[in-house]
Structures are given as C-alpha cells and as structure tokens.
Design a protein around this motif. Structure first.
Motif, PDB file in Angstrom:
ATOM      1  N   ASP A   1      -2.707  -2.522  -3.193  1.00  0.00           N
ATOM      2  CA  ASP A   1      -2.706  -3.672  -4.252  1.00  0.00           C
ATOM      3  C   ASP A   1      -2.857  -4.946  -3.783  1.00  0.00           C
ATOM      4  O   ASP A   1      -1.811  -5.334  -2.957  1.00  0.00           O
ATOM      5  CB  ASP A   1      -1.583  -3.273  -5.346  1.00  0.00           C
ATOM      6  CG  ASP A   1      -1.860  -2.146  -6.049  1.00  0.00           C
ATOM      7  OD1 ASP A   1      -2.801  -1.733  -6.414  1.00  0.00           O
ATOM      8  OD2 ASP A   1      -0.827  -1.131  -6.392  1.00  0.00           O
TER       9      ASP A   1
ATOM     10  N   HIS B   1      -3.813   3.704  -0.965  1.00  0.00           N
ATOM     11  CA  HIS B   1      -4.121   2.803  -2.053  1.00  0.00           C
ATOM     12  C   HIS B   1      -3.580   1.459  -1.746  1.00  0.00           C
ATOM     13  O   HIS B   1      -2.248   1.466  -1.539  1.00  0.00           O
ATOM     14  CB  HIS B   1      -3.824   3.384  -3.300  1.00  0.00           C
ATOM     15  CG  HIS B   1      -4.116   2.672  -4.518  1.00  0.00           C
ATOM     16  ND1 HIS B   1      -3.068   1.953  -5.047  1.00  0.00           N
ATOM     17  CD2 HIS B   1      -5.123   2.506  -5.177  1.00  0.00           C
ATOM     18  CE1 HIS B   1      -3.588   1.290  -6.126  1.00  0.00           C
ATOM     19  NE2 HIS B   1      -4.821   1.734  -6.145  1.00  0.00           N
TER      20      HIS B   1
ATOM     21  N   THR C   1      -1.401   8.110  -0.589  1.00  0.00           N
ATOM     22  CA  THR C   1      -1.408   8.849  -1.969  1.00  0.00           C
ATOM     23  C   THR C   1      -1.804  10.363  -1.233  1.00  0.00           C
ATOM     24  O   THR C   1      -1.511  11.271  -2.101  1.00  0.00           O
ATOM     25  CB  THR C   1      -2.442   8.567  -2.854  1.00  0.00           C
ATOM     26  OG1 THR C   1      -3.785   8.307  -2.328  1.00  0.00           O
ATOM     27  CG2 THR C   1      -2.094   7.107  -3.437  1.00  0.00           C
TER      28      THR C   1
ATOM     29  N   VAL D   1      -5.653   9.219   2.170  1.00  0.00           N
ATOM     30  CA  VAL D   1      -6.391   8.213   1.178  1.00  0.00           C
ATOM     31  C   VAL D   1      -5.292   7.236   1.179  1.00  0.00           C
ATOM     32  O   VAL D   1      -4.040   7.711   1.051  1.00  0.00           O
ATOM     33  CB  VAL D   1      -6.562   8.921  -0.376  1.00  0.00           C
ATOM     34  CG1 VAL D   1      -6.653   7.892  -1.164  1.00  0.00           C
ATOM     35  CG2 VAL D   1      -7.699   9.779  -0.215  1.00  0.00           C
TER      36      VAL D   1
ATOM     37  N   SER E   1      -7.620  -3.767  -6.767  1.00  0.00           N
ATOM     38  CA  SER E   1      -7.098  -2.387  -6.375  1.00  0.00           C
ATOM     39  C   SER E   1      -7.971  -2.138  -4.993  1.00  0.00           C
ATOM     40  O   SER E   1      -9.307  -2.285  -5.310  1.00  0.00           O
ATOM     41  CB  SER E   1      -7.016  -1.785  -7.295  1.00  0.00           C
ATOM     42  OG  SER E   1      -6.747  -0.022  -6.895  1.00  0.00           O
TER      43      SER E   1
ATOM     44  N   VAL F   1      -9.119   0.815  -2.382  1.00  0.00           N
ATOM     45  CA  VAL F   1      -8.928   2.307  -2.033  1.00  0.00           C
ATOM     46  C   VAL F   1      -9.471   2.659  -0.829  1.00  0.00           C
ATOM     47  O   VAL F   1     -10.881   2.193  -0.330  1.00  0.00           O
ATOM     48  CB  VAL F   1      -9.359   3.199  -2.947  1.00  0.00           C
ATOM     49  CG1 VAL F   1      -9.562   4.766  -2.620  1.00  0.00           C
ATOM     50  CG2 VAL F   1      -8.705   3.238  -4.322  1.00  0.00           C
TER      51      VAL F   1
ATOM     52  N   PHE G   1       0.785  -1.289  -0.163  1.00  0.00           N
ATOM     53  CA  PHE G   1       0.033  -0.133  -0.062  1.00  0.00           C
ATOM     54  C   PHE G   1       0.895   1.315   0.073  1.00  0.00           C
ATOM     55  O   PHE G   1       2.055   1.284   0.519  1.00  0.00           O
ATOM     56  CB  PHE G   1      -0.960  -0.028   1.259  1.00  0.00           C
ATOM     57  CG  PHE G   1      -0.247  -0.074   2.510  1.00  0.00           C
ATOM     58  CD1 PHE G   1      -0.001   1.144   3.185  1.00  0.00           C
ATOM     59  CD2 PHE G   1       0.106  -1.136   3.097  1.00  0.00           C
ATOM     60  CE1 PHE G   1       0.301   1.366   4.304  1.00  0.00           C
ATOM     61  CE2 PHE G   1       0.815  -0.992   4.390  1.00  0.00           C
ATOM     62  CZ  PHE G   1       0.847   0.488   5.092  1.00  0.00           C
TER      63      PHE G   1
END
Length: 143
Positions: A73, A71, A65, A69, A83, A85, A62
């Motif tokens: 994978d 993100h 961002t 937030v 993915s 979020v 991760f």
C-alpha cells in the motif's frame, strides 16, 4: 421561432471533449487489471527477497498474502492512495498498480501516477539488482 444552431463550433468542441474523456475513462478502467512482467534470472525465493528489499527501501508498507503474492500500500496523508500487487514466480515477477478510489466509480484522472509508481519500483529493483549482481529485464506483458 429561434432555434439554436446544433452545429456550432462550441457544441462540436464540447462533444469531442466529452467523448475523449469518456474514452479515456473506459480505457483506464479496462486496462487497470493488467500485470507488467519483470523477467529475472532468479528463483521464486530470491525474487521474493528482491521484491521485499525493494519495497523496504521505497518505504511502502507491504504484507505477504501467500508464499508468492505480496500486497503493498502506498499512503499519502494517512490514506491509502494506491495498491500494488506482486506475484512472484520462477524467473518472473508480475506487478500491478491500481489507484484506490472511494467507490467503484472512481475517476481515472490521476494522470500517470500508476506509471510513476511502477517506474519507481523498477528503478529501485534495478539499482538493488546491480548492487547484488542480479540480472533482470523489464518487459510489458499481461498474465
């Protein structure tokens, strides 16, 4: 002159089957952007720590961002297959899981994998919260 009977049981069955698959595909693509809400009693920083620790325990890679937030994978056989979020807010964490396709026309035939990943995360965050005496309640919602 022989005409095939258009009302044969096989033609009706194939029409119903094709219609069902088309409906499922449109529904899956339409709802894939919805966020699931996890209600917590924590502030934004504590929720961010909760998400990061849970992701570390799951072994998902991760990146943050922005300040609220995250993100992540999920990889299988070296390729990113899903993915995830996370949007972290005061007393709330929003989560969205999407299957990564090879193009914009990806087929939604990965029955339940997004729900499975969401459940894995909810189970992990639940166990982490219990260990650290944190209160949270999962409730489905959209942003």
């Amino acid at each position: 002159m022989n005409r095939t009977n258009a009302n044969s049981p096989m033609a009706i069955f194939l029409f119903i089957l094709a219609s069902g698959v088309l409906y499922y595909a449109v529904y899956s693509l339409w709802t894939e952007n919805e966020f699931f809400t996890i209600n917590t009693q924590q502030g934004e920083k504590d929720n961010l720590k909760l998400v990061e620790k849970s992701l570390q325990e799951l072994g998902w890679s991760f990146t943050c961002t922005s300040k609220n937030v995250v993100h992540a994978d999920i990889r299988r056989w070296g390729a990113i297959v899903q993915s995830v979020v996370f949007v972290v807010d005061y007393k709330k964490v929003y989560i969205n899981v999407k299957h990564k396709g090879t193009g914009t026309g990806r087929l939604p035939f990965f029955f339940g994998l997004n729900k499975k990943r969401k459940k894995q995360f909810l189970d992990k965050i639940s166990s982490y919260s219990k260990v650290h005496n944190l209160d949270f309640c999962a409730a489905s919602s959209t942003l």
